[in-house]
Scaffold this motif. Structure first.
Motif, PDB file in Angstrom:
ATOM      1  N   GLY A  32       0.838  -1.189   0.000  1.00 49.39           N
ATOM      2  CA  GLY A  32       0.000   0.000   0.000  1.00 49.39           C
ATOM      3  C   GLY A  32       0.870   1.235   0.000  1.00 49.39           C
ATOM      4  N   GLN A  36      -3.591   5.245   5.631  1.00 53.03           N
ATOM      5  CA  GLN A  36      -4.932   4.658   5.675  1.00 53.03           C
ATOM      6  C   GLN A  36      -4.965   3.299   5.001  1.00 53.03           C
ATOM      7  OE1 GLN A  36      -7.663   5.949   7.431  1.00 53.03           O
ATOM      8  NE2 GLN A  36      -8.296   3.826   7.044  1.00 53.03           N
ATOM      9  N   GLU A  37      -4.245   3.170   3.881  1.00 54.36           N
ATOM     10  CA  GLU A  37      -4.154   1.860   3.230  1.00 54.36           C
ATOM     11  C   GLU A  37      -3.497   0.854   4.156  1.00 54.36           C
ATOM     12  OE1 GLU A  37      -3.669   1.162  -1.279  1.00 54.36           O
ATOM     13  OE2 GLU A  37      -2.452   2.942  -0.846  1.00 54.36           O
ATOM     14  N   ILE A  39      -3.655   0.769   7.405  1.00 47.73           N
ATOM     15  CA  ILE A  39      -4.661   0.354   8.392  1.00 47.73           C
ATOM     16  C   ILE A  39      -5.651  -0.635   7.764  1.00 47.73           C
ATOM     17  CG2 ILE A  39      -6.564   1.141   9.853  1.00 47.73           C
ATOM     18  CD1 ILE A  39      -5.008   3.859  10.029  1.00 47.73           C
ATOM     19  N   ASP A  40      -6.176  -0.255   6.588  1.00 48.41           N
ATOM     20  CA  ASP A  40      -7.176  -1.101   5.931  1.00 48.41           C
ATOM     21  C   ASP A  40      -6.602  -2.463   5.548  1.00 48.41           C
ATOM     22  OD1 ASP A  40      -8.946   1.003   6.161  1.00 48.41           O
ATOM     23  OD2 ASP A  40      -8.636   1.717   4.112  1.00 48.41           O
ATOM     24  N   LEU A  41      -5.395  -2.460   4.984  1.00 45.81           N
ATOM     25  CA  LEU A  41      -4.793  -3.720   4.546  1.00 45.81           C
ATOM     26  C   LEU A  41      -4.387  -4.583   5.735  1.00 45.81           C
ATOM     27  CD1 LEU A  41      -2.649  -2.495   1.506  1.00 45.81           C
ATOM     28  CD2 LEU A  41      -4.571  -4.102   1.445  1.00 45.81           C
ATOM     29  N   TYR A  42      -3.986  -3.940   6.822  1.00 45.52           N
ATOM     30  CA  TYR A  42      -3.641  -4.736   8.007  1.00 45.52           C
ATOM     31  C   TYR A  42      -4.886  -5.468   8.501  1.00 45.52           C
ATOM     32  CZ  TYR A  42      -1.295  -6.380  12.126  1.00 45.52           C
ATOM     33  OH  TYR A  42      -0.736  -7.214  13.071  1.00 45.52           O
ATOM     34  N   ARG A  43      -6.006  -4.747   8.550  1.00 47.91           N
ATOM     35  CA  ARG A  43      -7.245  -5.380   8.998  1.00 47.91           C
ATOM     36  C   ARG A  43      -7.638  -6.549   8.087  1.00 47.91           C
ATOM     37  NH1 ARG A  43     -10.161   0.453   9.885  1.00 47.91           N
ATOM     38  NH2 ARG A  43      -9.547   0.790  12.089  1.00 47.91           N
ATOM     39  N   GLN A  44      -7.418  -6.370   6.780  1.00 46.74           N
ATOM     40  CA  GLN A  44      -7.813  -7.403   5.818  1.00 46.74           C
ATOM     41  C   GLN A  44      -6.897  -8.616   5.856  1.00 46.74           C
ATOM     42  OE1 GLN A  44      -8.060  -5.633   1.897  1.00 46.74           O
ATOM     43  NE2 GLN A  44      -9.228  -3.889   2.672  1.00 46.74           N
ATOM     44  N   ILE A  68      -3.377   0.929  14.447  1.00 48.37           N
ATOM     45  CA  ILE A  68      -3.286  -0.528  14.289  1.00 48.37           C
ATOM     46  C   ILE A  68      -3.025  -1.205  15.632  1.00 48.37           C
ATOM     47  CG2 ILE A  68      -1.853  -2.386  13.315  1.00 48.37           C
ATOM     48  CD1 ILE A  68      -1.476  -0.509  10.838  1.00 48.37           C
ATOM     49  N   GLU A  71      -5.959  -1.557  17.926  1.00 47.95           N
ATOM     50  CA  GLU A  71      -6.874  -2.628  17.523  1.00 47.95           C
ATOM     51  C   GLU A  71      -6.231  -4.007  17.598  1.00 47.95           C
ATOM     52  OE1 GLU A  71      -9.791  -3.632  13.696  1.00 47.95           O
ATOM     53  OE2 GLU A  71      -8.949  -1.624  13.972  1.00 47.95           O
TER      54      GLU A  71
END
Length: 206
Positions: A32, A36-37, A39-44, A68, A71
């Protein structure tokens, strides 16, 4: 070992993906280009290790890492940056980063990832040599964890200053054996591996 790469320079991201992907035991699960990417990619993907740049457009890697880690408290994050900045180093230590490596030290990236995977913290040689100078930036009101005795806290501070056992012994009028015993006790109490991790603990908790 599953790795996520976040860097706002796409060329760097692709280069890192190529370097790491060549390792049989490493799988790059995503790349990424913004905080923000990240954060989003870590969650995914929930990778084993997140390798992330610090200076990025929308938010810094430090800010993204804090979100991150809130969470996912067990997240293993290594910062890879071109900036040897006191504030960045202190911030990365305090939020619980497992590594801080300069981008120009590309040869150290794979060993650093492998070290972090087995529970070590990895900071480049330039960062370790910088640590004693960071003492001046610390607040006099800050305190080390109460689980350490006053003598252990004193020895810990000397380790963070870069003194070896002989120098600490001479400064505190102790034998080298006594200093070694204190260090062994501190490592056991804090569940740390070595002197470098003791120094990192000092900067994170002081």
């Amino acid at each position: 070992m599953r790795i996520l790469i976040i860097d706002d320079d796409q060329l760097v991201s692709l280069s890192l993906k190529t370097i790491l992907g060549a390792q049989a035991e490493i799988e790059v699960v995503g790349t990424g280009n913004s905080g923000q990417e990240g954060i989003d990619l870590y969650r995914q993907t929930q990778p084993d290790i997140l390798l992330m740049d610090i200076r990025m457009g929308d938010m810094t890697g430090l800010e993204a890492a804090e979100i991150i880690l809130q969470e996912f408290p067990q997240a293993l994050i290594i910062f890879l940056t071109t900036f040897l900045d006191n504030d960045y180093v202190i911030h990365s230590l305090k939020i619980g980063a497992k590594g801080y490596i300069l981008k120009q030290n590309f040869e150290s990236i794979v060993p650093a990832i492998k070290a972090v995977q087995v529970g070590q913290s990895v900071f480049g040689e330039q960062i370790v040599s910088l640590m004693p100078n960071l003492l001046s930036a610390k607040s006099a009101d800050n305190r080390i964890d109460d689980c350490l005795s006053q003598r252990e806290q004193t020895i810990l501070a000397e380790i963070a200053e870069g003194l070896n056992n002989k120098e600490i012994a001479e400064k505190l009028f102790l034998s080298e054996g006594t200093v070694r015993n204190y260090i062994s006790t501190m490592l056991d109490k804090l569940q740390l591996r070595d002197r470098t991790q003791l120094a990192i603990y000092y900067y994170k908790n002081s």
